[in-house]
Structures are given as C-alpha cells and as structure tokens.
Design a protein around this motif. Sequence first.
Motif, PDB file in Angstrom:
ATOM      1  N   MET A   1      -2.434  15.487 -12.680  1.00  0.00           N
ATOM      2  CA  MET A   1      -1.476  16.276 -11.900  1.00  0.00           C
ATOM      3  C   MET A   1      -1.615  17.756 -12.221  1.00  0.00           C
ATOM      4  O   MET A   1      -1.850  18.137 -13.376  1.00  0.00           O
ATOM      5  CB  MET A   1      -0.048  15.787 -12.185  1.00  0.00           C
ATOM      6  CG  MET A   1       0.211  14.376 -11.667  1.00  0.00           C
ATOM      7  SD  MET A   1       1.743  13.630 -12.281  1.00  0.00           S
ATOM      8  CE  MET A   1       2.973  14.764 -11.618  1.00  0.00           C
ATOM      9  N   ALA A   2      -1.463  18.588 -11.215  1.00  0.00           N
ATOM     10  CA  ALA A   2      -1.631  20.030 -11.365  1.00  0.00           C
ATOM     11  C   ALA A   2      -0.321  20.688 -11.759  1.00  0.00           C
ATOM     12  O   ALA A   2       0.763  20.278 -11.329  1.00  0.00           O
ATOM     13  CB  ALA A   2      -2.142  20.634 -10.064  1.00  0.00           C
ATOM     14  N   ALA A   3      -0.427  21.718 -12.582  1.00  0.00           N
ATOM     15  CA  ALA A   3       0.746  22.488 -12.996  1.00  0.00           C
ATOM     16  C   ALA A   3       0.568  23.936 -12.571  1.00  0.00           C
ATOM     17  O   ALA A   3      -0.550  24.457 -12.520  1.00  0.00           O
ATOM     18  CB  ALA A   3       0.948  22.400 -14.498  1.00  0.00           C
ATOM     19  N   ALA A   4       1.682  24.578 -12.275  1.00  0.00           N
ATOM     20  CA  ALA A   4       1.678  26.005 -11.963  1.00  0.00           C
ATOM     21  C   ALA A   4       2.483  26.698 -13.057  1.00  0.00           C
ATOM     22  O   ALA A   4       3.663  26.979 -12.899  1.00  0.00           O
ATOM     23  CB  ALA A   4       2.284  26.256 -10.594  1.00  0.00           C
ATOM     24  N   GLY A   5       1.863  26.906 -14.198  1.00  0.00           N
ATOM     25  CA  GLY A   5       2.583  27.404 -15.352  1.00  0.00           C
ATOM     26  C   GLY A   5       2.931  26.265 -16.294  1.00  0.00           C
ATOM     27  O   GLY A   5       2.638  25.094 -16.039  1.00  0.00           O
ATOM     28  N   ALA A   6       3.577  26.594 -17.387  1.00  0.00           N
ATOM     29  CA  ALA A   6       3.837  25.598 -18.426  1.00  0.00           C
ATOM     30  C   ALA A   6       4.815  24.524 -17.988  1.00  0.00           C
ATOM     31  O   ALA A   6       4.718  23.371 -18.430  1.00  0.00           O
ATOM     32  CB  ALA A   6       4.359  26.295 -19.681  1.00  0.00           C
ATOM     33  N   TYR A   7       5.767  24.856 -17.104  1.00  0.00           N
ATOM     34  CA  TYR A   7       6.850  23.921 -16.811  1.00  0.00           C
ATOM     35  C   TYR A   7       7.002  23.574 -15.326  1.00  0.00           C
ATOM     36  O   TYR A   7       7.947  22.902 -14.951  1.00  0.00           O
ATOM     37  CB  TYR A   7       8.181  24.501 -17.310  1.00  0.00           C
ATOM     38  CG  TYR A   7       8.160  24.930 -18.750  1.00  0.00           C
ATOM     39  CD1 TYR A   7       8.199  23.995 -19.775  1.00  0.00           C
ATOM     40  CD2 TYR A   7       8.085  26.281 -19.092  1.00  0.00           C
ATOM     41  CE1 TYR A   7       8.174  24.390 -21.110  1.00  0.00           C
ATOM     42  CE2 TYR A   7       8.052  26.685 -20.414  1.00  0.00           C
ATOM     43  CZ  TYR A   7       8.096  25.738 -21.425  1.00  0.00           C
ATOM     44  OH  TYR A   7       8.059  26.119 -22.737  1.00  0.00           O
ATOM     45  N   GLU A   8       6.092  24.031 -14.517  1.00  0.00           N
ATOM     46  CA  GLU A   8       6.246  23.809 -13.074  1.00  0.00           C
ATOM     47  C   GLU A   8       5.139  22.923 -12.536  1.00  0.00           C
ATOM     48  O   GLU A   8       3.956  23.221 -12.694  1.00  0.00           O
ATOM     49  CB  GLU A   8       6.238  25.149 -12.325  1.00  0.00           C
ATOM     50  CG  GLU A   8       6.518  25.006 -10.839  1.00  0.00           C
ATOM     51  CD  GLU A   8       6.552  26.337 -10.117  1.00  0.00           C
ATOM     52  OE1 GLU A   8       6.605  26.323  -8.875  1.00  0.00           O
ATOM     53  OE2 GLU A   8       6.509  27.390 -10.793  1.00  0.00           O
ATOM     54  N   LEU A   9       5.525  21.826 -11.889  1.00  0.00           N
ATOM     55  CA  LEU A   9       4.561  20.929 -11.263  1.00  0.00           C
ATOM     56  C   LEU A   9       4.171  21.482  -9.893  1.00  0.00           C
ATOM     57  O   LEU A   9       5.033  21.877  -9.107  1.00  0.00           O
ATOM     58  CB  LEU A   9       5.156  19.530 -11.107  1.00  0.00           C
ATOM     59  CG  LEU A   9       5.390  18.749 -12.397  1.00  0.00           C
ATOM     60  CD1 LEU A   9       6.221  17.501 -12.118  1.00  0.00           C
ATOM     61  CD2 LEU A   9       4.071  18.376 -13.046  1.00  0.00           C
TER      62      LEU A   9
END
Length: 718
Positions: A276-284
């Motif tokens: 799964m891809a993340a956009a930053g440390a805490y955002e999916l």
Amino acid sequence: WAPSCAADGSNCRERPRPPRPTRPLACPGRTASCSSTAGACSRAPLSMATTPAAMRPASLVANEAVLSPAQLVLADMLVALEQGHLFEAWAPAGTDDDKKAAFFARAAKLNDSYPGGLEAYITNARVLLSASSANENPMKDVESVQIPIGKSLDYGSPEYDKLESLGLEEVSRACFVLVAGGLGERLGYSGIKLSLPIDIGSMTTYLELYCASILSLQRRCAEPVTIPFVIMTSDDTHLRTVALLESNSNFGMAKGQILVIKQEKVAALISNDAKMAAAGAYELLTKPHGHGDVHMLLHEKGVAQSWLAQGKRWVVFFQDTNGLVFRSMLACLGVSKGLGLDLNSMCIPRIAKQEVGAITKLVYKDGHSVTANTEYNQLGPLLKALGESEGDVADETGFSPYPGNTNQLVAGLECYVKTLEATGGVMDEFVNPKYKDENRVAFKKPTRLECMMQDYAKAMPADSVVGFTTAAPWIGYSPAKNSIEEAIKKVKAGVSAMCPATAEADMYNVTSEIFRRHGCHMGMTQAYKFAGIHVEVGPQLSISPHFALARADLERVLPVPSKVTISTRSALVIEGDGEVVIRELDLDGALTITTSRGARVVIDGLRVRNRSWELKPLDHKEMEAAPEFLRIRGYKVVKHETLELVFAESGEHTVAGDRTVNPKRAAPVAEAASAPAATSDAPMPPSASYRNLTLAALGVGILALGGVVWARSRAKRL
C-alpha cells in the motif's frame, strides 16, 4: 439531493440494507474473479489471526500505549497483510498521536468499504498484478468474436419515429443514474465536471441540462409521475455536487427526486506484491475504484429493489459530460422494449482500430458467451490471433462491424435486480499499472484495482438478452473529456477531439441539423480555429429540453418550418419551462426567449436584426488571465446586441413585427420599441443559482447560445 441523506451519502433509505456482499477472491492466473467462471481458488486466504506482539515493527511497538484495542487489531491485520512498511516512519508515542488516529480512521474506512475488507483487496490485487506482470492474455480462452444483436438508428426514418414513440411510452417506468465521480482535471478544469457550462452563451451547466431533460420527459408522461434521478459521486465531487444542487434548488426537481450516493476510494499500491502507498508518514494514498461501484451502491441502499417494487422497468446509466445523451435515448429505450433486451448499450459507429471500446459477443472454448465491451487494444490482437490477418477492419459501411461503446446503458430492471441479488452488485476488477520498463516490475506511479460500470454485462445470467443500439454520433455522442493538448493529438490520429470546444459546437450543430431536417432554413457552418482546435459553428442554438426533446415535438413547436429562417451568425436561446411555439421567425442576430411554467409564447411574424454575438479566440495574454471554463475552450463570446424576451406570467403571448434589441425602459417586452443594447467584451461567469424568472421579469438578462448544420462533417471526423 434527498434531504434524508447524510452528507457522506449514507442512510439514504429508511429501510434495512441488504447484507453487504463479500467480493470473491480472484483466481490465481486469471484476470476475472471466480464468480464469473467455474472453479475454486487454490490460493488460501491470508490469515487474519492476531499478530503476535513480536511480529510488530519496532515503531508500532513504541506506540502500543497510545493505541486503542481496535487500532491494534487493525495494525496487526496490516502487518499480517505484509504492510508493516506503513509504520516505519512513525514517531514514538506522544508525538503526532492525532495523525496516527487519523491514519487508523482512514484504514478502517478502507477496510469497511471494500467487500471482504482489506484482506480481499490485497489478495485480489496480488493475483491481478501477478497476471499483469507476466503479461498474461486475458482473452486466451476466446474461440470466436461475433457481432451481437442490435439495431442501427436512422434519425428521421419511420422506424426511428416508431422506436422513439415506443420509448416515450416507456419513459414513465424509467429511472436515471448519472456517474459523476470525477473532477475536470483532465480538461484543465479544477471544478466538478457537472458544473461546466455546456456553452458559454447561456452558461447552462451539464447538471442543469440533465435535470431539465428528465423533467421534460416527466411532463410528457400520460399520468403524473416522478422519474427518479440518482447521482453517484466520490470524495472529490460529493460536497460540490450537493452544493451545486442546493444553491440551484435542485434545478426545479422535486424534494427527494434526486438521490446522491457516494462511492469510496481504495488503497493505492506501489508494487506487484500489493504494498500500500503512503503520502507521508501517516497518510494512506487512495485512488478512485471506478464507476462500476454504482451497482453495489444501488444494491446496498436498496434503491434498485425499491424501484422494481414501484413498478419501474428500466434503468438508464449515463456519464457526466455528454450533453447529447437524451437526444437518442428515447429511441434506444424503444429498442430495448421492442427487442426485449435485458441490457442495451448505446453505441456509435466506430472507425476500425479507433481507440474506443467495442461491443462484441465473445464465445469461449467451453461454449459460454459474453456480450460486453472489449477494449480497443484487446480487440485487434484477439482478431488476429483468431485468424483475421488485418485484425479490426471496416465493412461495407466504412466502419468497423463492432460498434463503439459510449458507456451509456439501458438495463431491464427485473434482470438487474436479480443480478444484484446474486452478486451483491460487485463487478469484476482489473489492474492497469504503468511500468517503468519492459521488465514489468517497477511502477511509474501508484496503481489500484478498478471496476467499470459496463462490466455489469459480464455478471448477468447466461440466458440474458444483451444487445446494442447504434446512433450516428452527431445525434447522440459528443463528450467533453479531453484537454486542448490531448484533443490536438486525437485529431492528428484521425479521431474526434472530444474537448469542450467541439462538445459546445456539436450541441449547437445538433439543434441546427434537427431544425434543418424538419424543414427550417438554417445558416451553414463556418470554420473556426481555437487554440489549435478546428471547429465548425453556424447558428448558436441553445434550446431548452422543454421546447423539443423528442422528434415528435417538432410538429407542435415548429408547425410551419418553411417560415423559420436563422442565419449563420445568429444566436437563439430558448430557456425556462414554459411553452414556446415558433410559427414564423426571420432571425439575423441574437434572440433570447425566457419563459415560466404556465406561459405560452407564440412567435408569429417576428423579424430580428441586430449585431448578434461573436465567438473570438483568446490571445496568449487572455488565455493566462481567463477563467478556467474559457481557457479549456480557447475562446470567448462577445455579446454585441441581443433582443431579450422574458415571459414570467402565465397565459398566451404573441410576438411579431420587426425588432432589434431590448427597450431602454421596463415595458412589456413584446410591445417595446427597439433601442441599442450594451456591448460587453467580458464573458459572463457561471450562474451561482437557478434562474429566477421573477427577477428576470424585472430586467435581469439571461444568456444564450446556438447550433449548426454539420452532420456529415462530424460523422466523417468521428
């Protein structure tokens, strides 16, 4: 928008929802789910047993004290799904705890909204990505490609009129579903596509046109009826769609007539093993799942079942920026009734090898067959593999024998509900990653699983009757879906630009051609070039669906067509929901007619001469400063002079004599002497609220647009 719906599209029905379906896990080595083919998956589901604390990443262990039991269960599930990388950049407990809570809220939403949860999503993704990476042929079991049952419409023929009449008889039992989950970013427009003006003369938006068209059909029904209208939105479009409806009083539709349902997004993926891809440390990172979700939502909320219980028979699906869809829809509905079709795809003639999906009947080696959309990049290779050396080639008509799919469908409701009950409305998925190189391992950008509305055909029972209706593109299909840059590439490839400029021109041109075929004297088209796009525009005709939506209306509203003359440089706008009859009109200029319900206006012996409107290309500096709805076209409209006729009171009004422009003082418009109107070089912005005819009666001007005689040139272009 139904007031009983929550803003997130939930709780739209005061009734128990059907059980949520579980999406069947994909079969290894296949691109379709096990539900569509006999056989069992040999791959075991991923284990969802609680992950031992020792398996948790150190960064997750460091946050155990601030996580709730439910959040820990969700975290352990993600770790079991080999998604532990999502926690690698997490700060220790006490830092960014609110962001961690938001992460779990988003993960829970992804898990709840997908049938079978994230386990099913990741499992399906791995199977489909494995097949994609291996470049497997999804058509390897196809034995032959056949032409399905169908009908080609010839506008104006006796058969066409018969089918349209049959469609009118059925429209009271029809329901309409609009899939509108996308923004206009592909066009260079940051708003929702439904808010785009179809033309910049009247500034009528696509959503306003669709509402008016359904209301017009509703008024034609023999008995009082409310035709349901469902709009499927997404996170990107939902709030703005609701706001557009509310600020415009639902464009005249009754309270509760419009139901807005929102689809959820799915997790974006960055590798063939479905990380799964993340956009930053805490955002999916999430992406749209595709318009195929509309079937699941209609099932989940009990909408389709409710329609069937009300005696409805048909569901018409259409998309957000094809302003011509209602022009041929009635005849298409008549074909569905006449041929007894459980599913009817509204099609256009398709040039061989054109980059448009085709409706085909695929016969498989095991004997079963499926009539559905086949993507253009699959059809050619498939035909060659089956012995057709040239692949997709034209027949004696000059077009491919396989009609072009427009993603506009008419579904028989009884079969539709049965299919939804059997499948939960869950459609087969596909994946389309963009690889960095021929190794087909690394992605250029994150991908996701998708499903398509038209793949409902693949979920239908084997004995379903599935076919198509082909209408000439000039009468039924001209979407605004490409930017100027992409449109130029399309034209160089020999196909239609399908951009806002051509969509606007074609809206004008359809009306002009319909008038001409009825017997009116219409000005010919003239060539323009806007930002590199060539278009042909004649009279700018923007006509309310209440004036004439069906061909059968023309005898009533244009009873003496030989006495109607409209020059090339003219603009005619007819708007509002009153009745307008044009008996005799000589128009060489710009004329707008605005009516309210209960008003009947007869144009009988009116001669209009004024400076009219002018379409002018935007220069480089203007392109930079212009609002988006003009930049994506490359031109503006300059309204030099206009005769505006406004009828806010009920009763019959007759207009005759010579006119030029509006009077200087507020006097009965039909009686006033002419006076010069103000000239404005500035384009009008889109209206923020529904046209108020009371204000119009006090002198608020309303805008206009037009159409052209160009059927042959456009058919050739397509």
